[in-house]
Design a protein around this motif. Sequence first.
Motif, mmCIF file in Angstrom:
data_model
loop_
_atom_site.group_PDB
_atom_site.id
_atom_site.type_symbol
_atom_site.label_atom_id
_atom_site.label_comp_id
_atom_site.label_asym_id
_atom_site.label_seq_id
_atom_site.Cartn_x
_atom_site.Cartn_y
_atom_site.Cartn_z
ATOM 1 N N LEU A 35 0.830 -1.205 0.000
ATOM 2 C CA LEU A 35 0.000 0.000 0.000
ATOM 3 C C LEU A 35 0.867 1.259 0.000
ATOM 4 C CD1 LEU A 35 -2.847 -0.926 2.530
ATOM 5 C CD2 LEU A 35 -3.107 -0.492 0.078
ATOM 6 N N ALA A 36 1.954 1.238 0.790
ATOM 7 C CA ALA A 36 2.828 2.407 0.878
ATOM 8 C C ALA A 36 3.379 2.773 -0.494
ATOM 9 C CB ALA A 36 3.974 2.137 1.857
ATOM 10 N N PHE A 37 3.845 1.782 -1.241
ATOM 11 C CA PHE A 37 4.396 2.086 -2.563
ATOM 12 C C PHE A 37 3.318 2.546 -3.539
ATOM 13 C CE2 PHE A 37 5.182 0.580 -6.928
ATOM 14 C CZ PHE A 37 6.165 1.491 -7.263
ATOM 15 N N SER A 38 2.192 1.825 -3.604
ATOM 16 C CA SER A 38 1.173 2.161 -4.596
ATOM 17 C C SER A 38 0.550 3.529 -4.332
ATOM 18 C CB SER A 38 0.099 1.069 -4.651
ATOM 19 O OG SER A 38 -0.471 0.848 -3.381
ATOM 20 N N VAL A 39 0.395 3.900 -3.060
ATOM 21 C CA VAL A 39 -0.123 5.229 -2.725
ATOM 22 C C VAL A 39 0.862 6.307 -3.171
ATOM 23 C CG1 VAL A 39 -0.614 6.802 -0.814
ATOM 24 C CG2 VAL A 39 -1.640 4.539 -0.839
ATOM 25 N N VAL A 40 2.143 6.109 -2.853
ATOM 26 C CA VAL A 40 3.169 7.092 -3.196
ATOM 27 C C VAL A 40 3.306 7.234 -4.712
ATOM 28 C CG1 VAL A 40 5.673 7.471 -3.178
ATOM 29 C CG2 VAL A 40 4.481 6.924 -1.057
ATOM 30 N N GLN A 41 3.192 6.121 -5.433
ATOM 31 C CA GLN A 41 3.398 6.162 -6.883
ATOM 32 C C GLN A 41 2.335 7.001 -7.583
ATOM 33 O OE1 GLN A 41 2.877 2.528 -9.301
ATOM 34 N NE2 GLN A 41 4.869 2.981 -10.207
ATOM 35 N N THR A 42 1.075 6.877 -7.181
ATOM 36 C CA THR A 42 -0.016 7.551 -7.903
ATOM 37 C C THR A 42 -0.422 8.885 -7.296
ATOM 38 O OG1 THR A 42 -1.664 6.325 -6.615
ATOM 39 C CG2 THR A 42 -0.971 5.373 -8.720
ATOM 40 N N ALA A 43 0.043 9.192 -6.073
ATOM 41 C CA ALA A 43 -0.453 10.382 -5.379
ATOM 42 C C ALA A 43 -0.140 11.673 -6.128
ATOM 43 C CB ALA A 43 0.126 10.441 -3.966
ATOM 44 N N VAL A 44 0.964 11.718 -6.897
ATOM 45 C CA VAL A 44 1.329 12.969 -7.568
ATOM 46 C C VAL A 44 0.573 13.181 -8.881
ATOM 47 C CG1 VAL A 44 3.640 12.886 -6.568
ATOM 48 C CG2 VAL A 44 3.269 11.983 -8.865
ATOM 49 N N VAL A 45 -0.095 12.147 -9.389
ATOM 50 C CA VAL A 45 -0.721 12.249 -10.708
ATOM 51 C C VAL A 45 -1.700 13.417 -10.799
ATOM 52 C CG1 VAL A 45 -2.187 11.079 -12.394
ATOM 53 C CG2 VAL A 45 -0.362 9.817 -11.240
ATOM 54 N N PRO A 46 -2.661 13.554 -9.872
ATOM 55 C CA PRO A 46 -3.638 14.640 -10.031
ATOM 56 C C PRO A 46 -3.098 16.027 -9.722
ATOM 57 C CG PRO A 46 -4.076 13.425 -8.002
ATOM 58 C CD PRO A 46 -2.977 12.698 -8.723
ATOM 59 N N ILE A 47 -1.888 16.130 -9.163
ATOM 60 C CA ILE A 47 -1.374 17.455 -8.795
ATOM 61 C C ILE A 47 -0.224 17.900 -9.692
ATOM 62 C CG2 ILE A 47 -2.070 17.185 -6.390
ATOM 63 C CD1 ILE A 47 0.979 16.755 -5.769
ATOM 64 N N LEU A 48 0.029 17.212 -10.787
ATOM 65 C CA LEU A 48 1.130 17.611 -11.670
ATOM 66 C C LEU A 48 0.967 19.049 -12.175
ATOM 67 C CD1 LEU A 48 1.832 14.351 -13.723
ATOM 68 C CD2 LEU A 48 3.209 15.343 -11.896
#
Length: 500
Positions: free
Chosen positions: A28-41
Amino acid sequence: MSEAPQPATTAHRPSSARVLPALVLAMLAFSVVQTAVVPILPSLAEELDVSGSSVTWLMTANLLSAAVLTPMLGRFGDLRGRKPMLLVALGGLVAGSAIAVSTHSFTWLVIARVLQGAGGGVLPLAISIVRDELPKAKVTGGVAAISASMGVGSGLGLVVTGVLLEHWSYKSIFWMGLGFGLLAVLLVALRVPTDPVVDKAGGADPLGAVTLAGWLSALLVAVSQGNAWGWTSNRTLGLFAVAAVIALVWVVIEARVAHPLVDMKMMARPAVAFTNLSGLLMGFGMYGSFMVISNFAQTPEKLAHYGFTATVLHAGVMLLPSALGSMAAAPIGALLIARRGPRLPLVLGGVLGGASMVYLAVRHGAEIDFYLASAVFGLGVGLAYAAMPAYINGAVPAEQSGIANGMNAVLRTVGGAIGTAVMAAILTGDTMKLPIPVSLPTLTAYEHAYWTAAAMCLVAGLVPFGIRRIKAGTAETTTPGTPDGAGTAAAVGEPATTGA
């Protein structure tokens, strides 16, 4: 193939209630970190004073790092122990998050995202640990839970990002990653036992590692930057050509060295090859659909006459049902695998994913359409991701489990990069004329994007029919008169007796 020590007997294996939560949290830690920046680019581009095309390197760098490091950490785990390599993977995630919260430099933020990409190694290592450590009866459910948590974390990352941005700056997203990573490191260190399966007779393959990194780097940079550079530009076409040449060299090297990083005979087994193809297609559908749905929801309705003028938080909440669907898929997938084998959940995963995108291509006028489609899509992704390790673990020996699952994770990542690039090309290729200097895709462009995602998922659902049976002598062998893998699912988690 070297003979590796066998896993501990069931009587000496630790309780799944002790080990599994630590591994799920790590995933969960990795998958959350990987996608969290997508909507704020877009927000990061403004905050860091860089162009929109440049800021995408924050995603490209992470995908590239994950793609390169995932199989390497998986193989090193096979050779020298899964727990130490799992801590290395989580250490990269923690180090990257720590740099991200302490800098305002775009360059250092890209470096931080590269380090966070090391967390991609969590998936193959965690699956191998479950296979080695848990009682046989718990392996299928444990693997399904870890695989499905990738989809859960991706969906939750989008929601949590919106919540954090409502109250704090973008730095809060990296603080979240740092907290998740530190907690995962602590639990893994305390709860995951020493590895029972280590391929001590195996050797390193530095040339194979370098060439693997080379062709993956060239391919992912070309795919990720194709929209910005132009798909027919010299840079893009040149990188595709370089990727093809280095990939060919890599295959030749791996076929000839004594201890290859990736065993080509293993990769050619139908159960592995077709499962990897399905992973590529489902990765395309998942990452591509997340981007399209988020963009559609945030489109200003007064300008485009479609969309919901949603905030980042609102758009994330619309994708929350996908996380819940993936969570529900873990026990359902484990049950189906135990009773019918991995083919049924993999087929269902592709069909449900495709059906949800077909629904959005036809109906997209109300928010409820997106909530329903998101839930069905998440269920499909969770079922498919739960089934893939079951196929792979049944076709490879225990000492190759890490690298085999690592390559599957790489192809999901490559599929995701291709999916987001193709979706972006579809949306930017058909825009409407507006009285203000803003470019918005037409509604037809979004419909084409939904149909494209649907086609990829549906093909992924057909791919498992190419797996007739797993070669005799491996951990799973289908018997005449039984469904694919049925009656042998319990063998998932046992090492293969011979190579094939």
